[in-house]
Design a protein around this motif. Structure first.
Motif, short mmCIF file in Angstrom:
data_model
loop_
_atom_site.label_atom_id
_atom_site.label_comp_id
_atom_site.label_asym_id
_atom_site.label_seq_id
_atom_site.Cartn_x
_atom_site.Cartn_y
_atom_site.Cartn_z
N SER A 138 -11.61 -8.98 0.94
CA SER A 138 -10.70 -9.47 2.15
C SER A 138 -9.45 -10.39 1.38
CB SER A 138 -11.35 -10.35 2.93
OG SER A 138 -12.23 -9.78 3.57
N TYR A 139 -9.85 -11.07 0.56
CA TYR A 139 -8.70 -11.73 -0.49
C TYR A 139 -7.62 -10.78 -1.00
CZ TYR A 139 -6.29 -15.85 -2.52
OH TYR A 139 -5.20 -16.84 -2.87
N VAL A 140 -8.10 -9.73 -1.50
CA VAL A 140 -7.34 -8.76 -2.26
C VAL A 140 -6.45 -7.98 -0.97
CG1 VAL A 140 -7.20 -6.31 -3.09
CG2 VAL A 140 -8.41 -8.29 -4.17
N ILE A 141 -7.01 -7.70 -0.02
CA ILE A 141 -6.20 -7.19 1.22
C ILE A 141 -5.08 -8.28 1.61
CG2 ILE A 141 -6.42 -6.60 3.64
CD1 ILE A 141 -9.38 -5.67 2.95
N ASP A 142 -5.53 -9.35 1.99
CA ASP A 142 -4.68 -10.44 2.13
C ASP A 142 -3.52 -10.91 1.38
OD1 ASP A 142 -3.70 -12.24 4.36
OD2 ASP A 142 -5.44 -13.74 3.69
N LYS A 143 -3.88 -10.58 -0.02
CA LYS A 143 -2.39 -10.70 -0.94
C LYS A 143 -1.78 -9.56 -0.83
CE LYS A 143 -1.59 -12.67 -5.22
NZ LYS A 143 -2.03 -13.51 -6.47
N ARG A 144 -2.01 -8.58 -0.03
CA ARG A 144 -1.45 -7.13 -0.26
C ARG A 144 -1.33 -6.40 -1.31
NH1 ARG A 144 3.35 -10.77 2.81
NH2 ARG A 144 2.63 -10.93 4.74
N ILE A 145 -2.43 -6.49 -2.22
CA ILE A 145 -2.47 -5.79 -3.58
C ILE A 145 -3.08 -4.22 -3.19
CG2 ILE A 145 -3.83 -5.30 -5.48
CD1 ILE A 145 -4.29 -8.44 -5.69
N GLN B 230 -1.05 6.17 -5.10
CA GLN B 230 -0.47 6.17 -3.49
C GLN B 230 -1.47 6.27 -2.53
OE1 GLN B 230 2.49 9.25 -4.05
NE2 GLN B 230 4.29 7.76 -3.97
N TRP B 231 -2.77 6.87 -3.07
CA TRP B 231 -3.51 7.24 -2.02
C TRP B 231 -4.25 6.04 -1.41
CZ3 TRP B 231 -8.55 7.00 0.06
CH2 TRP B 231 -8.91 8.14 0.74
N ARG B 232 -4.25 6.13 0.03
CA ARG B 232 -4.88 4.89 0.53
C ARG B 232 -5.75 5.57 1.69
NH1 ARG B 232 -2.18 -0.13 0.81
NH2 ARG B 232 -4.13 -0.74 1.28
N GLN C 144 -17.97 -6.82 -8.64
CA GLN C 144 -16.55 -7.32 -8.17
C GLN C 144 -15.41 -6.34 -8.29
OE1 GLN C 144 -18.27 -9.97 -6.43
NE2 GLN C 144 -16.34 -10.03 -6.32
N GLU C 145 -15.66 -5.34 -9.35
CA GLU C 145 -14.55 -4.37 -9.45
C GLU C 145 -14.80 -3.40 -8.53
OE1 GLU C 145 -12.68 -0.61 -10.57
OE2 GLU C 145 -14.69 -0.69 -10.32
N MET C 146 -15.95 -3.00 -7.86
CA MET C 146 -16.05 -2.33 -6.74
C MET C 146 -15.43 -2.89 -5.54
SD MET C 146 -19.66 0.05 -7.04
CE MET C 146 -20.81 -1.64 -7.46
N ALA D 44 -8.25 -2.96 -2.26
CA ALA D 44 -6.65 -2.22 -2.53
C ALA D 44 -6.68 -1.08 -1.85
CB ALA D 44 -6.74 -2.24 -4.17
N VAL D 45 -7.60 -0.29 -1.90
CA VAL D 45 -7.35 1.24 -1.63
C VAL D 45 -7.60 1.40 0.03
CG1 VAL D 45 -8.53 3.71 -1.54
CG2 VAL D 45 -8.25 2.25 -3.73
N THR D 46 -8.49 0.64 0.66
CA THR D 46 -8.86 0.73 2.00
C THR D 46 -7.99 -0.13 2.90
OG1 THR D 46 -10.54 -0.90 2.26
CG2 THR D 46 -11.00 1.38 1.63
N GLY D 47 -7.67 -1.16 2.60
CA GLY D 47 -6.80 -2.08 3.58
C GLY D 47 -7.97 -2.75 4.66
#
Length: 557
Positions: free
Chosen positions: A253-260, A509-511, A102-104, A110-113
Motif C-alpha cells: 500500500s505504501y508503494v501505491i501511495d507513493k505512486r511508484i 508500461q504494463w499495469r 517483500q520483493e513480491m 507497483a504493477v497493480t495499484g
C-alpha cells in the motif's frame, strides 16, 4: 477477454490502471526528491539515476526498520539474555525470506495499484478477503499495544511519567500522518530510521566479541541449556517479529501511495536491500550486546522485559548505555506504531473503497484517518491501564504473527502467479519454489509448537522426528506438485501457453487493468484443497498459541 489476449493487448500507460484512490496517481514526492509524472529522463546518466534513487527511497527502509519495533526488541533481547548468541543464525536464514516476500509485495503494489487486502477479496472471495482484514486488524491492534508498551518502558527508564509521555508520543504519531502531505510523513519516518542507528554506538560501548558473533551468525546450532520446546517457541517468535504479516500489507500500500510504477521497481528493490541491511544489523547488534552484557551474570537466563535489559546495561556498562537502549527502544516503538497503524488503515480503505492516502487531508479521508488514529488512541489507553500483562502480551503477539505468516505467504504466492494480476511480472520458477519451501518450514515449526503444547514433556528426539518427518513430507508434496504441473504443461494446447516475450519498455508500461475487467481467478482443485487445509491449520495454530499463552500466564501467576 481471456488471459492470453490480456497479455497480448497494448501496454497500459503508466498513469492508467486499477488505482482505487485518485490520490495514488501523480508526481512522486518522496522525502529526498521529486519525480514528475511522465518524466522519462531518470535513466540518463549516473547523476540522474542517483537523484531517482533518492526520490524512491522510503518504502523499503521504513517497512524494514519499522520491523525492528518494540516486539522485536523484546524478542531479540530475550534470545540474547536467555541463550546468548546461539540463535543469531536464525537472522541469517531469514535474510532471503525477507527479500523474496517483500520483493513480491512491492512488485504487486507497483504493477497493480491495488492493496493486498483488496486483491485477496477480489481474487479469492469474500471469506478470505474478510479473514485477511479481520486477522490483520486484530493482530495489528495487539501489535500497536506492544509498541506503546515499548514507549512506556523506555520512559520508565528515563524517569519520565508514563501518562504525559505516552500521550505525547501518541499525539506525535497521529500528527505525523495527518497533515495531508505524504512527503512530510516520509521525512518524519526517515528521521526515525536514522534514530535506529543508536544501536551501533551501543554495540561499540558493550563491545561483544566479534569472532563469536560472526561464528554464531553463520553456524546453525541449538542452545545447550533450556527446554527445547521453549527454544522452538522463541524461534517462532523471532520469525514472527522479523517477517510480520503487517509488512506485506504496509509495503504494497505504501508503494501505491507513493505512486511508484513498474519503471521504478529496480530502484525500489535497492531501497528494500538497504532496509534489510539495517534491520539485520540492528537485530544482530541487539542480540549480541544483550548476550554479552548478561553473560556470566545472575540475570542470564532470567529475561523479564526491555526495562530489565536497560537497567542491566546501566549496571554493567554505565548509565549512558542504558539511556541509549531506552532511546533506541522508544524510536523503534514510534516508527513501529506509525507503520502498523498505517498498514491497517490502508487495508480497511482498500476493502471498503474509501479514500485512503497520506496525500489527502483528514477531511478528505475520514474513514482512513479514523482507523489510523483510533488504533493509536486505543493502544495508548490500554498501556496506561494498571494490571495489563504487558510482557506476556508482547511475546504472544510475536508468536501469533509467526503462526499466521504461512497463510499470508500462501496468498502472496497465489497472487504473484496470477497472470490477470501481474501479467509479465508474475513469479519465476525459483521464486515459487523458494516461497513454497518457506511456507512448508513455517508450518513445520507451528507443528512443533502444537506438539509442545499438547505434550509439555516432549523430548528432543520427538521434536527432531517432527522436523525430519515434516521435511520429508514437504519434499514429497513438492515433487508431486512439480510433476503435476509438468504434466499439465505438456498436455495443454499450444494456444494456452503464455509464450510472448516482453521487452523492458513494455514491462515498464504494463499495469493491471481495472478490477472489474479481470476474469475470475482460476483455482485448480488441488489449490482449493490446500486452501481448505489452510483453514484447518489456522484454527489449530491459533488455538495452540492461545493455550500456550495461558500456560505461561498461569506459570507467572
Amino acid at each position: 477477454m481471456n488471459s492470453t489476449n490480456l497479455l497480448n493487448a497494448a501496454p497500459v500507460p503508466p498513469h492508467a490502471g486499477a488505482a482505487l484512490d485518485t490520490a495514488h496517481v501523480g508526481d512522486i514526492r518522496g522525502a529526498l526528491g521529486t519525480i514528475k509524472l511522465g518524466d522519462a529522463g531518470h535513466e540518463r546518466g549516473l547523476f540522474r539515476r542517483l537523484k531517482t534513487l533518492l526520490a524512491i527511497l522510503g518504502p523499503g527502509l521504513i517497512v524494514m526498520v519499522g520491523d525492528n519495533d518494540a516486539g522485536a526488541f523484546s524478542t531479540y533481547a530475550q534470545a540474547g539474555q536467555n541463550y546468548g548468541t546461539t540463535l543469531l543464525w536464525t537472522l541469517a536464514l531469514l535474510i532471503p525470506v525477507l527479500y523474496v516476500n517483500q520483493e513480491m509485495v512491492l512488485r504487486l503494489g507497483a504493477v497493480t495499484g491495488v492493496g493486498h487486502a483488496r486483491l485477496i477479496l477480489e481474487r479469492f472471495g469474500k471469506f478470505w478477503g474478510a479473514f485477511s482484514v479481520i486477522d490483520l486488524f486484530l493482530l495489528n491492534a495487539l501489535t500497536i499495544v506492544t509498541e506503546f508498551i515499548g514507549i512506556a518502558l523506555g520512559l520508565d527508564y528515563l524517569g519520565i511519567p508514563r501518562l504525559p509521555g505516552v500521550g505525547i508520543a501518541a499525539v506525535l504519531v497521529m500528527m505525523a500522518a495527518s497533515t495531508g502531505d505524504f512527503r512530510r510523513f516520509e521525512r518524519f519516518a526517515l528521521i526515525l530510521v536514522l534514530g535506529s542507528l543508536l544501536l551501533l554506538p551501543l554495540f561499540v560501548m558493550v563491545h561483544p566479541p566479534m569472532g563469536q558473533v560472526v561464528h554464531d551468525f553463520s553456524t546453525v546450532q541449538m542452545p545447550k541449556d533450556g527446554k527445547l520446546s521453549d527454544v522452538m517457541l522463541l524461534i517462532i517468535g523471532i520469525v514472527g517479529t522479523t517477517i510480520a504479516p503487517w509488512q506485506l500489507f504496509f509495503q504494497q500500500s505504501y508503494v501505491i501511495d507513493k505512486r511508484i510504477t513498474p519503471r521504478f521497481i529496480r530502484y525500489e528493490r535497492l531501497d528494500l536491500w538497504l532496509g534489510i541491511v539495517l534491520v539485520v544489523l540492528g537485530a544482530v547488534a541487539l542480540i549480541s550486546l544483550v548476550a554479552h552484557c548478561f553473560a556470566g551474570k545472575p540475570e542470564f537466563g532470567q529475561f523479564t522485559d526491555a526495562l530489565g535489559v536497560a537497567r542491566g546495561l546501566a549496571q554493567y556498562h554505565g548509565h549512558g548505555a542504558g539511556t541509549l537502549f531506552a532511546l533506541a527502544l522508544i524510536d523503534a516503538s514510534v516508527i513501529g506504531a506509525a507503520a502498523v497503524s498505517l498498514s491497517t488503515a490502508y487495508a480497511v480503505g482498500d476493502v471498503l473503497s474509501v479514500n485512503h492516502s497520506l496525500h489527502r487531508k483528514p477531511r478528505e479521508a475520514k474513514g482512513f484517518y479514523l482507523v489510523y488514529c483510533g488504533l493509536i488512541v486505543l493502544a495508548a489507553a490500554l498501556v496506561l491501564l494498571p494490571g495489563v500483562p504487558l510482557g506476556l502480551l508482547t511475546n504472544a503477539v510475536q508468536t501469533l504473527a509467526g503462526v499466521l505468516l504461512p497463510s499470508a505467504s500462501v496468498f502472496l504466492l497465489l497472487l504473484c502467479n496470477d497472470r490477470q494480476v501481474l501479467g509479465p511480472w508474475v513469479n519465476g520458477r525459483w521464486t515459487n519454489a523458494f516461497t513454497s519451501a518457506v511456507v512448508a518450514v513455517l508450518v513445520i515449526l507451528s507443528t512443533v509448537l502444537t506438539a509442545a503444547v499438547i505434550f509439555p514433556d516432549i523430548g528432543e528426539n520427538q521434536i527432531v522426528a517432527i522436523l525430519v518427518g515434516g521435511g520429508v513430507l514437504a519434499t514429497l508434496i513438492g515433487l508431486a506438485t512439480l510433476a503435476m504441473r509438468a504434466y499439465r504443461a505438456a498436455v495443454r494446447p499450444r494456444s494456452q501457453h503464455h509464450g510472448r516475450e516482453f521487452n523492458p519498455r513494455q514491462m515498464e508500461q504494463w499495469r493491471m487493468p481495472p478490477l472489474h475487467l479481470l476474469e475470475p481467478a482460476q483455482l485448480t482443485s488441488s489449490t482449493r484443497l490446500w486452501m481448505g487445509v489452510l483453514r484447518l491449520y489456522l484454527v489449530l495454530a491459533v488455538a495452540m498459541v492461545a493455550v500456550r499463552v495461558l500456560q505461561l500466564a498461569f506459570a507467572q501467576a
